[in-house]
Design an enzyme around this catalytic site. Structure first.
Site, mmCIF file in Angstrom:
data_model
loop_
_atom_site.group_PDB
_atom_site.id
_atom_site.type_symbol
_atom_site.label_atom_id
_atom_site.label_comp_id
_atom_site.label_asym_id
_atom_site.label_seq_id
_atom_site.Cartn_x
_atom_site.Cartn_y
_atom_site.Cartn_z
ATOM 1 N N TRP A 1 46.838 12.619 -33.545
ATOM 2 C CA TRP A 1 46.138 11.725 -34.476
ATOM 3 C C TRP A 1 46.601 11.987 -35.908
ATOM 4 O O TRP A 1 47.025 11.080 -36.632
ATOM 5 C CB TRP A 1 44.633 11.927 -34.331
ATOM 6 C CG TRP A 1 43.750 11.098 -35.222
ATOM 7 C CD1 TRP A 1 44.130 10.106 -36.079
ATOM 8 C CD2 TRP A 1 42.322 11.174 -35.322
ATOM 9 N NE1 TRP A 1 43.034 9.574 -36.717
ATOM 10 C CE2 TRP A 1 41.919 10.214 -36.270
ATOM 11 C CE3 TRP A 1 41.365 11.980 -34.701
ATOM 12 C CZ2 TRP A 1 40.570 10.027 -36.616
ATOM 13 C CZ3 TRP A 1 40.021 11.787 -35.044
ATOM 14 C CH2 TRP A 1 39.639 10.824 -35.990
ATOM 15 N N TYR B 1 38.303 15.625 -27.063
ATOM 16 C CA TYR B 1 38.959 15.624 -28.371
ATOM 17 C C TYR B 1 38.063 16.229 -29.444
ATOM 18 O O TYR B 1 36.867 16.367 -29.268
ATOM 19 C CB TYR B 1 39.444 14.231 -28.757
ATOM 20 C CG TYR B 1 38.406 13.164 -29.050
ATOM 21 C CD1 TYR B 1 37.796 13.068 -30.310
ATOM 22 C CD2 TYR B 1 38.080 12.197 -28.106
ATOM 23 C CE1 TYR B 1 36.885 12.051 -30.600
ATOM 24 C CE2 TYR B 1 37.181 11.182 -28.380
ATOM 25 C CZ TYR B 1 36.582 11.112 -29.629
ATOM 26 O OH TYR B 1 35.679 10.101 -29.914
ATOM 27 N N ASP C 1 48.816 13.891 -26.570
ATOM 28 C CA ASP C 1 47.924 12.730 -26.577
ATOM 29 C C ASP C 1 48.061 11.998 -27.899
ATOM 30 O O ASP C 1 47.948 12.599 -28.973
ATOM 31 C CB ASP C 1 46.469 13.168 -26.387
ATOM 32 C CG ASP C 1 45.523 11.971 -26.373
ATOM 33 O OD1 ASP C 1 45.365 11.361 -25.305
ATOM 34 O OD2 ASP C 1 44.972 11.639 -27.444
ATOM 35 N N GLY D 1 44.423 19.026 -32.353
ATOM 36 C CA GLY D 1 45.254 18.423 -33.382
ATOM 37 C C GLY D 1 46.076 19.459 -34.134
ATOM 38 O O GLY D 1 45.563 20.509 -34.526
ATOM 39 N N TYR E 1 47.131 5.430 -34.329
ATOM 40 C CA TYR E 1 47.341 6.577 -35.212
ATOM 41 C C TYR E 1 48.523 6.307 -36.144
ATOM 42 O O TYR E 1 49.682 6.458 -35.767
ATOM 43 C CB TYR E 1 47.588 7.855 -34.405
ATOM 44 C CG TYR E 1 46.464 8.238 -33.473
ATOM 45 C CD1 TYR E 1 45.167 7.750 -33.656
ATOM 46 C CD2 TYR E 1 46.683 9.081 -32.389
ATOM 47 C CE1 TYR E 1 44.134 8.095 -32.801
ATOM 48 C CE2 TYR E 1 45.651 9.444 -31.535
ATOM 49 C CZ TYR E 1 44.384 8.937 -31.739
ATOM 50 O OH TYR E 1 43.364 9.285 -30.884
ATOM 51 N N GLN F 1 38.211 10.709 -21.870
ATOM 52 C CA GLN F 1 38.464 11.431 -23.119
ATOM 53 C C GLN F 1 37.273 11.219 -24.054
ATOM 54 O O GLN F 1 37.143 10.174 -24.667
ATOM 55 C CB GLN F 1 39.749 10.947 -23.786
ATOM 56 C CG GLN F 1 40.083 11.711 -25.054
ATOM 57 C CD GLN F 1 41.368 11.278 -25.722
ATOM 58 O OE1 GLN F 1 41.483 11.298 -26.935
ATOM 59 N NE2 GLN F 1 42.346 10.872 -24.924
ATOM 60 N N GLN G 1 50.266 25.848 -37.579
ATOM 61 C CA GLN G 1 48.959 25.614 -36.973
ATOM 62 C C GLN G 1 48.969 25.889 -35.475
ATOM 63 O O GLN G 1 47.924 26.175 -34.893
ATOM 64 C CB GLN G 1 48.502 24.187 -37.257
ATOM 65 C CG GLN G 1 48.177 23.933 -38.726
ATOM 66 C CD GLN G 1 47.746 22.511 -39.004
ATOM 67 O OE1 GLN G 1 48.109 21.582 -38.273
ATOM 68 N NE2 GLN G 1 46.973 22.318 -40.054
ATOM 69 N N ARG H 1 49.418 19.526 -37.138
ATOM 70 C CA ARG H 1 50.303 18.716 -37.970
ATOM 71 C C ARG H 1 51.369 19.544 -38.684
ATOM 72 O O ARG H 1 52.248 18.992 -39.339
ATOM 73 C CB ARG H 1 49.490 17.904 -38.973
ATOM 74 C CG ARG H 1 48.637 18.722 -39.909
ATOM 75 C CD ARG H 1 47.662 17.859 -40.681
ATOM 76 N NE ARG H 1 48.296 16.850 -41.484
ATOM 77 C CZ ARG H 1 47.649 16.052 -42.325
ATOM 78 N NH1 ARG H 1 46.330 16.130 -42.436
ATOM 79 N NH2 ARG H 1 48.291 15.158 -43.040
#
Length: 317
Positions: free
Chosen positions: A21, A205, A55, A283, A60, A177, A289, A285
């Protein structure tokens, strides 16, 4: 990494998957500006560390997330499972809305296949059941796409038990989900028991509360979030909920120190402990992370940890 079979499929998925996302960047429900190089490097590192599914959704970044995934996987031999969705469409001005119909889904699937640069999608999900009276039409369309070989398995997202029952009369549901975290536990009462009883896989999620439970989110950082980061307007990131949530994070930090992990991994481990949960969408990015979440499936919370968290949540609803 430990794997579990997803619902009625033949897919053995790792307990955590890469949620794409945030790498969609800026749009109405986006996370602010995103560097494509960071996104690709993050995907590569997640795969190198053993994660075997991604996913995403067309919405997005209005196509950006799927396009970046397509670029990132172009030269990889270790192809992960790719999960994407249908049900959020947008106009030429970029105005997005939830909408499902046979016509829109047939258009969406072809565009997703093109952006992702694949011939078949492993799991295709209805993103939102909107409008409700189109659920049967939409699910019949997904079943048709499976028969034609454009998708391998079909699932739903953000569905209630009643809506899943309607869909199941038409074709089997591989997965659901839903949102699930220490901050959002609504699915525990009816939805998780229903999925367990009917063999429906569950990939949740926002297990870290959209970053709030990572241990890195402070009042100052929240105040500096970009104007186009949707979290600025979230109740959980604003008072009076914010103070309560940051107090919960302090408990996660203490538990994490005892287990030699990160607060985010504790939050994810809490979600994964539920027997009905197959995996968690996490998540990421930036490449760094990945390091802060990758060991979550290995964290074994004991009764004292669970009791302490439950006590806090009961006393601070």
């Amino acid at each position: 990494m430990e794997k579990r079979r997803l619902g009625n499929s033949d897919m053995e998925i790792t307990r955590i998957g890469l949620g794409a996302w945030a790498i969609g960047g800026s749009w109405r429900w986006g996370w602010g500006p995103q560097d494509e190089r960071d996104s690709i490097a993050t995907i590569h590192k997640a795969l190198d560390m053993g994660i075997n599914w991604i996913d995403t959704a067309p919405a997005y970044g209005l196509g950006v997330s799927e396009e970046v995934i397509g670029k990132a996987l172009k030269e990889r031999s270790d192809r992960p499972y790719i999960f994407t969705k249908c049900g959020i469409i947008w106009d030429e001005a970029g105005n997005a809305r939830q909408y499902i119909s046979r016509k829109t889904i047939l258009k969406e699937i072809d565009e997703s296949l093109q952006r992702l640069k694949v011939d078949v999608i492993d799991l295709y999900q209805i993103h939102w059941p909107t409008p409700d009276d189109r659920i049967e039409e939409a699910w019949e369309t997904l079943a048709e796409l499976k028969e034609k070989g454009k998708v391998r398995y079909i699932g739903v997202s953000n569905f209630s038990v009643a809506q899943m029952e309607r869909a199941a009369r038409i074709a089997p549901i591989t997965s659901l989900q839903p949102p699930y975290s220490l901050l959002r536990r609504e699915i525990e009462k009816e939805i998780l028991p229903y999925c367990a009883e009917h063999g429906i896989g569950v990939i949740v999620y926002s297990p870290m509360g959209s970053g709030l439970l990572t241990g890195k989110m402070t009042r100052e950082r929240i105040a500096r979030l970009p104007d186009d980061d949707w979290r600025r307007n979230s109740d959980e990131f604003n008072e009076p909920r914010l103070s309560r949530n940051l107090a919960l994070v302090e408990i996660l930090k203490e538990i994490a120190e005892r287990h030699g992990c990160t607060p985010g991994e504790v939050a994810i481990a809490w979600v994964l402990r539920h027997p009905a949960v197959t995996g968690a969408i996490v998540g990421m990015r930036r490449p760094d992370q990945v390091d802060g979440v990758i060991h979550a499936p290995e964290v074994s919370l004991d009764e004292d940890d669970i009791s302490r968290l439950e006590r806090f949540l009961t006393e601070n609803p």
